[in-house]
Write an enzyme that holds these catalytic residues in place. Structure first.
Site, PDB file in Angstrom:
ATOM      1  N   GLU A 223     -61.245 118.457  24.026  1.00  0.00           N
ATOM      2  CA  GLU A 223     -62.022 119.311  23.135  1.00  0.00           C
ATOM      3  C   GLU A 223     -62.995 118.492  22.286  1.00  0.00           C
ATOM      4  OE1 GLU A 223     -63.694 122.030  21.548  1.00  0.00           O
ATOM      5  OE2 GLU A 223     -61.847 122.944  22.306  1.00  0.00           O
ATOM      6  N   SER A 246     -65.001 124.419  21.832  1.00  0.00           N
ATOM      7  CA  SER A 246     -64.296 125.685  21.679  1.00  0.00           C
ATOM      8  C   SER A 246     -65.239 126.844  21.448  1.00  0.00           C
ATOM      9  CB  SER A 246     -63.324 125.592  20.501  1.00  0.00           C
ATOM     10  OG  SER A 246     -64.014 125.790  19.286  1.00  0.00           O
TER      11      SER A 246
END
Length: 331
Positions: A223, A246
């Site tokens: 991420e 995200s």
């Protein structure tokens, strides 16, 4: 509602639903059909959902012998309008959406664009579920014909920097950033980018390239949402990466780029100072380097391999496929 006690009650209801499906002999493949996947893509377009869905949906579909492609998503998001401004697409939260009727209310709103004949996990068709009394707060969930409901919540961009595509959540990009032109500043990891940011080396108007963070390059495609957050503080900048971030990412954040740097994609060959162009209206991303120059650079290219430990990641690196197909193993 992950931070509330409702999580416990939802878990209980989920368990009961699974037991009931087993009793009735309803298999996952009976519910997860091609039409159901298209419904999921349509819902994604309507709420401006996470770009990570463009990893998960192709991967799950593949396990069922089905296909969800980025081209399919692009076609859907180009015609299905966004009907709610949940962050980062606006200033509302998921709590606002829940109180306004939640996903059932959104699906009722977009019913005309859904295949309502599909079976759902409660054993009823979607049409039967949507026939129930569903309260909708129109101050949160707009109608599709509302002037504020426009399409292109998610776009797939193509060009010589991303021959196989790259993703951007257009609904979270300010209107004045829908076109971009600026010099590249290249980093071979998220950590390199953070170091440059902390040293105040990234200037406004920069195309920040973060590469070798894709499925193979990571390895693991971690991420990168923190990077997109700090870049919001650098005016007129863009983040371009073969990594992911995200659903809360905003600004001109372009990710999941294919082919990734570890596979020798053009993102591995771009250099500091190359001029990058992005035009969301044309679904285009490119950089000003000729094919001949790219081939010359490729001849001198050596892949960057991050230092990592563990045999599982080493095996993953060898077997994982591209992000556009869901980063599947054994491709």
């Amino acid at each position: 509602m992950a931070a509330t006690s409702m999580r416990r009650f939802l878990a209980r209801r989920t368990g009961a639903a699974v037991v009931e499906l087993v009793r009735r002999g309803i298999k996952p493949s009976d519910v997860m059909t091609a039409a159901a996947f298209q419904n999921a893509v349509t819902l994604l377009a309507s709420i401006g959902g996470s770009l990570n869905a463009l990893l998960h949906l192709p991967a799950i579909a593949s396990e069922l012998g089905l296909e969800v492609t980025w081209a399919q998503v692009a076609e859907t998001t180009s015609r299905v309008p966004l009907v709610t401004n949940i962050t980062p697409n606006g200033d509302m939260s998921c709590v606002n959406l829940y109180k306004a009727g939640g996903i059932p209310a959104v699906m009722k709103t977009i019913e005309r664009d859904l295949d309502t004949s599909v079976m759902t996990i409660n054993g009823k068709t979607l049409a039967e579920n949507l026939a129930e009394d569903i309260k909708i707060d129109r101050s949160v969930i707009r109608t599709q014909d509302d002037p504020a409901s426009v399409a292109n919540g998610i776009q797939v961009l193509y060009g010589n920097l991303a021959p196989e595509g790259t993703l951007v959540k257009t609904s979270a990009v300010p209107a004045d950033q829908h076109t971009f032109e600026g010099p590249a500043m290249c980093f071979n990891s998220e950590e390199e980018c953070f170091a440059a940011y902390n040293a105040d080396q990234i200037k406004p108007g920069t195309a920040v390239i973060i590469r070798y963070e894709g499925p193979k390059g990571g390895p693991g495609m971690k991420e990168l949402h923190r990077v997109t957050e700090i870049m919001k503080g650098i005016p007129g900048s863009a983040v371009i990466t073969d990594g992911r971030f995200s659903g809360a990412s905003g600004g001109l954040s372009v990710g999941y780029l294919c082919p990734e740097a570890a596979e020798g994609g053009p993102i591995a060959l771009i250099q500091d100072g190359d001029i990058v162009h992005i035009d969301l209206a044309s679904n285009a991303i490119s950089f000003d380097v000729s094919d001949e120059e790219l081939e010359a650079r490729r001849a001198n290219w050596t892949p960057v391999v991050h230092d990592f430990k563990g045999k599982v990641l080493r095996r993953y690196l060898k077997e994982v496929g591209p992000a556009k197909d869901g980063a599947l193993l054994g491709c």
